[in-house]
Each structure stands twice: as structure tokens, then as C-alpha cells.
Scaffold this motif. Structure first.
Motif, mmCIF file in Angstrom:
data_model
loop_
_atom_site.group_PDB
_atom_site.id
_atom_site.type_symbol
_atom_site.label_atom_id
_atom_site.label_comp_id
_atom_site.label_asym_id
_atom_site.label_seq_id
_atom_site.Cartn_x
_atom_site.Cartn_y
_atom_site.Cartn_z
ATOM 1 N N PRO A 12 40.887 12.357 70.433
ATOM 2 C CA PRO A 12 41.303 12.296 71.836
ATOM 3 C C PRO A 12 42.815 12.356 71.979
ATOM 4 C CG PRO A 12 40.706 10.116 71.058
ATOM 5 C CD PRO A 12 40.286 11.081 69.979
ATOM 6 N N HIS A 13 43.268 12.925 73.082
ATOM 7 C CA HIS A 13 44.694 12.907 73.395
ATOM 8 C C HIS A 13 45.093 11.471 73.727
ATOM 9 C CE1 HIS A 13 48.549 14.429 74.806
ATOM 10 N NE2 HIS A 13 48.416 13.667 75.865
ATOM 11 N N CYS A 14 46.192 11.021 73.142
ATOM 12 C CA CYS A 14 46.683 9.659 73.367
ATOM 13 C C CYS A 14 48.075 9.720 73.990
ATOM 14 C CB CYS A 14 46.740 8.879 72.059
ATOM 15 S SG CYS A 14 45.148 8.710 71.227
ATOM 16 N N TYR A 15 48.333 8.805 74.897
ATOM 17 C CA TYR A 15 49.601 8.855 75.653
ATOM 18 C C TYR A 15 50.041 7.430 75.991
ATOM 19 C CZ TYR A 15 52.963 10.827 79.029
ATOM 20 O OH TYR A 15 54.107 11.206 79.683
ATOM 21 N N ILE A 16 51.345 7.196 75.960
ATOM 22 C CA ILE A 16 51.882 5.910 76.377
ATOM 23 C C ILE A 16 52.372 6.042 77.813
ATOM 24 C CG2 ILE A 16 53.627 4.144 75.966
ATOM 25 C CD1 ILE A 16 53.463 4.748 73.029
ATOM 26 N N ALA A 63 65.484 0.903 71.141
ATOM 27 C CA ALA A 63 64.992 0.680 69.779
ATOM 28 C C ALA A 63 64.245 1.880 69.211
ATOM 29 C CB ALA A 63 64.092 -0.555 69.756
ATOM 30 N N ILE A 64 63.664 2.718 70.067
ATOM 31 C CA ILE A 64 62.901 3.881 69.587
ATOM 32 C C ILE A 64 63.462 5.184 70.150
ATOM 33 C CG2 ILE A 64 60.759 2.630 69.149
ATOM 34 C CD1 ILE A 64 59.777 3.671 71.897
ATOM 35 N N ARG A 65 64.697 5.170 70.580
ATOM 36 C CA ARG A 65 65.306 6.365 71.156
ATOM 37 C C ARG A 65 65.778 7.270 70.026
ATOM 38 N NH1 ARG A 65 69.358 4.593 75.524
ATOM 39 N NH2 ARG A 65 67.477 3.477 76.216
ATOM 40 N N LYS A 66 64.851 8.062 69.513
ATOM 41 C CA LYS A 66 65.145 8.942 68.388
ATOM 42 C C LYS A 66 64.257 10.165 68.462
ATOM 43 C CE LYS A 66 61.893 6.456 65.392
ATOM 44 N NZ LYS A 66 61.722 5.720 64.133
ATOM 45 N N ASP A 67 64.645 11.202 67.757
ATOM 46 C CA ASP A 67 63.906 12.455 67.750
ATOM 47 C C ASP A 67 63.094 12.529 66.459
ATOM 48 O OD1 ASP A 67 62.959 14.981 68.105
ATOM 49 O OD2 ASP A 67 64.904 15.933 68.401
ATOM 50 N N GLY A 68 61.796 12.245 66.557
ATOM 51 C CA GLY A 68 60.972 12.285 65.354
ATOM 52 C C GLY A 68 59.634 11.621 65.580
ATOM 53 N N ARG A 69 58.812 11.592 64.550
ATOM 54 C CA ARG A 69 57.491 10.977 64.619
ATOM 55 C C ARG A 69 57.602 9.457 64.588
ATOM 56 N NH1 ARG A 69 55.759 15.732 66.424
ATOM 57 N NH2 ARG A 69 54.683 17.040 64.897
ATOM 58 N N MET A 70 56.654 8.781 65.257
ATOM 59 C CA MET A 70 56.637 7.326 65.297
ATOM 60 C C MET A 70 55.219 6.825 65.042
ATOM 61 S SD MET A 70 58.995 6.794 68.716
ATOM 62 C CE MET A 70 60.205 8.060 69.136
ATOM 63 N N THR A 71 55.107 5.670 64.400
ATOM 64 C CA THR A 71 53.802 5.115 64.073
ATOM 65 C C THR A 71 53.278 4.240 65.207
ATOM 66 O OG1 THR A 71 54.711 3.112 63.045
ATOM 67 C CG2 THR A 71 54.447 5.065 61.631
ATOM 68 N N ASP A 72 51.969 4.037 65.219
ATOM 69 C CA ASP A 72 51.350 3.147 66.205
ATOM 70 C C ASP A 72 51.912 1.737 66.075
ATOM 71 O OD1 ASP A 72 49.712 5.483 66.004
ATOM 72 O OD2 ASP A 72 48.064 4.383 66.920
ATOM 73 N N GLU A 73 52.102 1.294 64.837
ATOM 74 C CA GLU A 73 52.596 -0.060 64.595
ATOM 75 C C GLU A 73 54.005 -0.231 65.156
ATOM 76 O OE1 GLU A 73 49.306 0.940 62.163
ATOM 77 O OE2 GLU A 73 51.269 1.946 62.288
ATOM 78 N N GLU A 74 54.825 0.763 64.982
ATOM 79 C CA GLU A 74 56.195 0.724 65.495
ATOM 80 C C GLU A 74 56.206 0.615 67.013
ATOM 81 O OE1 GLU A 74 60.265 3.459 65.054
ATOM 82 O OE2 GLU A 74 58.316 4.242 64.409
ATOM 83 N N LEU A 75 55.353 1.379 67.664
ATOM 84 C CA LEU A 75 55.346 1.404 69.128
ATOM 85 C C LEU A 75 54.634 0.198 69.734
ATOM 86 C CD1 LEU A 75 54.683 5.203 69.726
ATOM 87 C CD2 LEU A 75 56.856 3.985 69.809
ATOM 88 N N SER A 76 53.701 -0.389 68.993
ATOM 89 C CA SER A 76 52.995 -1.567 69.513
ATOM 90 C C SER A 76 53.923 -2.765 69.650
ATOM 91 C CB SER A 76 51.817 -1.919 68.602
ATOM 92 O OG SER A 76 52.273 -2.320 67.319
ATOM 93 N N LYS A 77 55.057 -2.718 68.996
ATOM 94 C CA LYS A 77 56.052 -3.782 69.132
ATOM 95 C C LYS A 77 56.878 -3.613 70.407
ATOM 96 C CE LYS A 77 56.562 -4.158 64.101
ATOM 97 N NZ LYS A 77 57.498 -3.989 62.953
#
Length: 339
Positions: A226-230, A240-254
């Protein structure tokens, strides 16, 4: 000192690259790289300001339209646009009819497609084309060439659908450009190739502003991609996550609460409109396969490289639509694609 140099260098490179684009209609690599850097640095503000200016010079008004999204009034189109502005996405109540779905599925089962090379660090597709074999997968993602996709009559009916154009016009606040077509199979492949197959959270930044329409051609449940979106992440990212690249679920759940992680399951024919400047991914598959078709409208062609799309064999009605909407369909060509 390094930061001071960046603050001077990247705006200059972007400005120079944009001027080159205005005269040549091509984006130089340094200009595009600087644009992506400035998107992160300004948290998207540069995109918003330039999009506002484009809206002034390339005006477009959402008009009532009848098509695959239904018989939409101007008020309904504006409501859809407002919902995307608020959340970053919209799931339509209507679905594609079975005849279109069957035609596209048959095409995707019989037409050669390129596969993601999971041994390459960056996203790289095979030069050879293969017929997708779900019983013997060699990659997590198989993507079709845009010019091949356009040979399918069902696809053509979606590409030139007036309701899609009207929604795009309302959201982009300008006369839009259809700048990308994509269709791909996704299959379970363990954790290998998740980054290359866009199965980790990321944002897209090919243009200043754009809207994607996703069409589920197969049933999509929680375990087959499924398509997932925040939700709301298209409006800007926390530092803290203002970067150009892939991010993990764990990183974003914080950073984000659980209720903002949206997962879109649905029967075949499901239609989504998504601003993928927001954080999103395709969920890695655990079973079955998924076939997805995508159309993207943008407010400018500045940014990532683009190709003309071959239109040999299209109907006279489609040609008429192109002639009457030259800005929107400017990437379409009746000439044979270069080899």
C-alpha cells in the motif's frame, strides 16, 4: 565558513540554472542540485514562492469536468484541492471500471519492462526488457517505459481525462503540464532493494510543485505494497529530518505521532491524488504482487530530466485534445522515440 559559502553558492547556481532553463528549456545538473539543496535549506519556501509567481504568468482556472472522477462541479473540484492542501492527499470515492483495469493488466502482463538493479547503490533500471514473471522475481520493481504505456488505449483514456486535468489545475493554481507517466509491478523481495524500489520514506523533488494520481490496478492490502504517507508532511519538515534522502520508519516515528502515518489499502481501481513533496513510500511487500499506474502534473518543467513521450498510434480524438491543450501535453510527440 562552509555554511556561508553554501548560502552564497547554491542560490547563485540555482539562479543561473533557472535562467538557462528559461532560454533553453533544459535544466543543467548544477542548477537542479542547487534547487534540491535550497528546498531543504528553506524548508520548501522557495518552491512556494516560485509556484505563486508561475500561477500569475501561467494562469489556469478549474472548470467543471466529466470523466473518470465523476461529473465534477467547480465547487467539488475546489473542495478536493482544499483537502489535498490540508492533508497532502485525497482518496476518491469512485474507482476505475473493470474494462479499463482488465485492459491495463493484460498489457502489463504481455509487454516488456525494465527492472531495478538492486546491486547498484542509486536507482538504476536494466537496459534489457523482460516480461514480468511473478513466479520468478529478479527485482522488487519492474517499470514500463512511458512511450510503451501510451500504446494502450485504456491508458490513453486516463492520460487525457478532463477531470484529472481540472483537479491538477485547481491544486497547482496554474495551467498544468503532464510531465510524467509511470507504471510498475512490485513484488516481495525481502529487504533487498528497498531504497532503490522507493520502499523507504522519502520526498520527491523533481519540480517546484506537482500532484500525482495513483491508480491501483490490482487489489492492495496491508501486505502487498500500500501507498504510505505522513499526513501534512508536504507543508514542511522538522529540522531534525530536514535532509534529502531515504528515512526509516523508526526514525520518523520519533518525530510524528502514529495517527499521521496513513496506509492506503483498496480494491483494484482505487484512485489517489497525492502531493509527494510530503514523506511517502510504497510499503515493502510480504506476499502477492502489486500493479500501479501513475500520472503526474507539474507547474513547470524545471528540475529533473524529462523525455518526450512517443504517441504513434493514438486516436484522432487524443490528437485533438493535445492540440487544444498544448501547454499541458507539450511532452507528447508523434515522432518515433530516439534510440
Amino acid at each position: 565558513m562552509k555554511n556561508a559559502i553554501k548560502f552564497i553558492t547554491f542560490p547563485f547556481l540555482f539562479s543561473f540554472g533557472f535562467m538557462v532553463f528559461l532560454f533553453t528549456k533544459n535544466t543543467i545538473n548544477l542548477g537542479y542540485a542547487a534547487f534540491r539543496y535550497l528546498f531543504v535549506l528553506t524548508n520548501g519556501r522557495i518552491n512556494n514562492r516560485l509556484s505563486y509567481i508561475i500561477g500569475i504568468f501561467k494562469k489556469g482556472k478549474a472548470t467543471p469536468a466529466n470523466g473518470i472522477l465523476g461529473n465534477l462541479s467547480k465547487a467539488e473540484i475546489e473542495q478536493i484541492s482544499a483537502k489535498i492542501v490540508a492533508d497532502g492527499f485525497y482518496e476518491f470515492d469512485v474507482k476505475l471500471d473493470n474494462e479499463l483495469i482488465e485492459s491495463i493488466t493484460r498489457f502489463a502482463s504481455e509487454t516488456g519492462t525494465r527492472y531495478v538493479d538492486v546491486d547498484k547503490k542509486n536507482i538504476c533500471y536494466s537496459t534489457e526488457k523482460v516480461i514480468f514473471d511473478r513466479s520468478n522475481p529478479i527485482s522488487p520493481r519492474y517499470q514500463f517505459d512511458a512511450s510503451d504505456i501510451m500504446q494502450n488505449q485504456a491508458v490513453q483514456s486516463l492520460v487525457f481525462d478532463p477531470t484529472l486535468k481540472s483537479v491538477a489545475t485547481a491544486y497547482l493554481n496554474c495551467n498544468p503540464i503532464l510531465d510524467a507517466l509511470a507504471m510498475w509491478w512490485s513484488v516481495p523481495f525481502g529487504n533487498k532493494g528497498a531504497s532503490q524500489a522507493a520502499q523507504m520514506f522519502h520526498f520527491d523533488m523533481d519540480r517546484f510543485k506537482f500532484i500525482k494520481f495513483f491508480f491501483y490496478i490490482t487489489d492492495v492490502h496491508s501486505h502487498n505494497g500500500p501507498h504510505c504517507y505522513i499526513q501534512n508532511s508536504h507543508k514542511g519538515l522538522p529540522k531534525a529530518i530536514r535532509k534529502d534522502g531515504r528515512m526509516t520508519d523508526e526514525e520518523l516515528s520519533k518525530i510524528y505521532s502514529k495517527d499521521r502515518f496513513k496506509e492506503f489499502t483498496g480494491k483494484k481501481g482505487t484512485i489517489l491524488a497525492v502531493d509527494t513533496r510530503g514523506l511517502h513510500k510504497g510499503k515493502p511487500l510480504k506476499e502477492d504482487v502489486r500493479l500501479l499506474f501513475q500520472i503526474q502534473f507539474s507547474n513547470s518543467l524545471f528540475g529533473a530530466p524529462f523525455e518526450k513521450i512517443n504517441l504513434s498510434g493514438i486516436s484522432e480524438l487524443s490528437k485533438k485534445v493535445i492540440r487544444e491543450n498544448k501547454r499541458t501535453y507539450q511532452l507528447f510527440s508523434e515522432a518515433h522515440p530516439s534510440k
